[in-house]
Write a protein that holds these residues in place. Structure first.
Motif, short mmCIF file in Angstrom:
data_model
loop_
_atom_site.label_atom_id
_atom_site.label_comp_id
_atom_site.label_asym_id
_atom_site.label_seq_id
_atom_site.Cartn_x
_atom_site.Cartn_y
_atom_site.Cartn_z
N LEU A 89 0.88 -1.18 0.00
CA LEU A 89 0.00 0.00 0.00
C LEU A 89 0.91 1.21 0.00
N TRP A 90 0.70 2.10 -0.97
CA TRP A 90 1.56 3.28 -1.08
C TRP A 90 0.80 4.40 -1.78
N ARG A 91 1.38 5.56 -1.74
CA ARG A 91 0.75 6.73 -2.35
C ARG A 91 1.83 7.51 -3.09
N LEU A 92 1.39 8.38 -3.99
CA LEU A 92 2.33 9.24 -4.68
C LEU A 92 2.74 10.40 -3.76
N PRO A 93 3.96 10.89 -3.90
CA PRO A 93 4.38 12.04 -3.08
C PRO A 93 3.70 13.32 -3.55
N GLN A 94 3.68 14.30 -2.68
CA GLN A 94 3.04 15.57 -3.00
C GLN A 94 3.66 16.26 -4.20
N ASP A 95 4.96 16.06 -4.39
CA ASP A 95 5.64 16.74 -5.50
C ASP A 95 5.79 15.85 -6.72
N PHE A 96 4.98 14.80 -6.83
CA PHE A 96 5.09 13.89 -7.97
C PHE A 96 5.00 14.64 -9.30
N GLY A 97 6.05 14.52 -10.10
CA GLY A 97 6.06 15.08 -11.44
C GLY A 97 6.18 16.59 -11.53
N THR A 98 6.29 17.28 -10.40
CA THR A 98 6.31 18.75 -10.46
C THR A 98 7.65 19.26 -10.98
N THR A 99 7.61 20.44 -11.56
CA THR A 99 8.79 21.13 -12.05
C THR A 99 8.70 22.58 -11.61
N PRO A 100 9.77 23.36 -11.77
CA PRO A 100 9.68 24.78 -11.42
C PRO A 100 8.55 25.50 -12.15
N ASN A 101 8.24 25.06 -13.37
CA ASN A 101 7.15 25.69 -14.13
C ASN A 101 5.78 25.13 -13.79
N LEU A 102 5.76 23.99 -13.08
CA LEU A 102 4.49 23.36 -12.69
C LEU A 102 4.64 22.88 -11.25
N PRO A 103 4.54 23.80 -10.27
CA PRO A 103 4.85 23.46 -8.88
C PRO A 103 3.75 22.73 -8.13
N VAL A 104 2.57 22.54 -8.74
CA VAL A 104 1.46 21.92 -8.03
C VAL A 104 0.95 20.73 -8.82
N SER A 105 0.73 19.61 -8.12
CA SER A 105 0.17 18.42 -8.75
C SER A 105 -1.14 18.06 -8.07
N THR A 106 -2.08 17.49 -8.84
CA THR A 106 -3.36 17.08 -8.25
C THR A 106 -3.31 15.66 -7.72
N THR A 107 -2.14 15.02 -7.81
CA THR A 107 -2.06 13.59 -7.50
C THR A 107 -1.63 13.30 -6.06
N TRP A 108 -1.62 14.29 -5.20
CA TRP A 108 -1.10 14.06 -3.86
C TRP A 108 -1.97 13.10 -3.05
N ARG A 109 -3.18 12.80 -3.50
CA ARG A 109 -4.01 11.83 -2.81
C ARG A 109 -4.27 10.62 -3.71
N THR A 110 -3.24 10.16 -4.38
CA THR A 110 -3.36 9.00 -5.25
C THR A 110 -2.73 7.80 -4.56
N TYR A 111 -3.56 6.83 -4.22
CA TYR A 111 -3.11 5.64 -3.49
C TYR A 111 -3.13 4.43 -4.42
N PHE A 112 -2.23 3.48 -4.15
CA PHE A 112 -2.15 2.24 -4.90
C PHE A 112 -2.00 1.06 -3.93
N CYS A 113 -2.43 -0.12 -4.38
CA CYS A 113 -2.19 -1.33 -3.60
C CYS A 113 -1.70 -2.42 -4.54
N SER A 114 -1.12 -3.47 -3.95
CA SER A 114 -0.63 -4.61 -4.73
C SER A 114 -1.75 -5.57 -5.05
N ASP A 115 -1.49 -6.45 -6.00
CA ASP A 115 -2.48 -7.48 -6.30
C ASP A 115 -2.65 -8.44 -5.13
N ALA A 116 -1.59 -8.64 -4.32
CA ALA A 116 -1.70 -9.52 -3.15
C ALA A 116 -2.69 -8.96 -2.14
N LEU A 117 -2.64 -7.66 -1.90
CA LEU A 117 -3.58 -7.05 -0.96
C LEU A 117 -4.99 -7.05 -1.55
#
Length: 218
Positions: A167-195
């Motif tokens: 079980l894991w989530r993307l970091p708040q700064d996922f994919g961000t750059t100086p020209n794009l400092p905000v991402s909407t993915t900060w609440r994106t969670y994933f789980c494994s097929d085992a879980l």
């Protein structure tokens, strides 16, 4: 395989929930983001409180997993035990005794639920992933990092970055750059097929497995 998660919207799967005494929303957000708390906020976060939960319409008690649409999530004892069995020490937990919400069930004890705090992993391969407004880096920037949920849209995650996390989530700064400092993915969670397979086999409800992703070593 990895699965993108959200709170289930199936009929009867969502219930009303409140902390008793109430938990400050600012503190709740900081804990969810993994931000440091001030000493005063630590004292509030550590204050004993219970979780008040409603019941599903067709089954007794609340679902096995509760939370807010994009997280955070509260999981029952069985889910917490499975997470610790699959990846010991990978997630952090805070326990809440859970009781009924309305006057008729206020004294009904539903056991212990755990606020689960999974690690943030920069594991989605942007160049190989389709976002809601296009493929790769251009699609990411046009959509603010919102991963496409279309069945035929590819989502690729780096198996090496995931490691033994289930079980894991993307970091708040996922994919961000100086020209794009905000991402909407900060609440994106994933789980494994085992879980996911465990939850399905045990009929533990509350999560929606929105999209199956491709795991590959990058």
């Amino acid at each position: 395989m990895s699965y993108l998660l959200s709170l289930s919207v199936a009929p009867g799967s969502s219930v009303t929930k409140d902390f008793d005494p109430p938990l400050d929303m600012g503190i709740q957000a900081k804990v969810d983001f993994g931000e440091s708390l001030t000493p005063a906020e630590v004292a509030i976060w550590s204050e004993p409180r219970v979780l008040r939960a409603g019941e599903r319409r067709r089954k007794p008690g609340p679902p096995a997993i509760m939370g807010w649409f994009g997280g955070p999530f509260l999981v029952c004892e069985a889910v917490k035990e499975k997470l610790e069995l699959l990846g010991p020490g990978n997630c952090r937990f805070k326990s809440f005794e859970t009781w009924g919400l309305d006057e008729r069930r206020r004294e009904c004890h539903y056991g212990t639920y755990y606020w689960v705090m999974p690690p943030s992993l920069d594991a989605v391969v942007i160049e190989a992933t389709c976002f809601s407004k296009g493929m790769g880096r251009e699609g990411y920037e046009r959509s603010g990092g919102d991963i496409s949920l279309s069945p035929d849209a590819k989502c690729v995650v780096n198996k090496r970055a995931i490691g033994n996390h289930h079980l894991w989530r993307l970091p708040q700064d996922f994919g961000t750059t100086p020209n794009l400092p905000v991402s909407t993915t900060w609440r994106t969670y994933f789980c494994s097929d085992a879980l996911r397979d465990f939850l399905k086999a045990e009929r533990l409800d509350g999560w929606s497995f929105d999209k199956k992703c491709v795991d590959r070593v990058v």
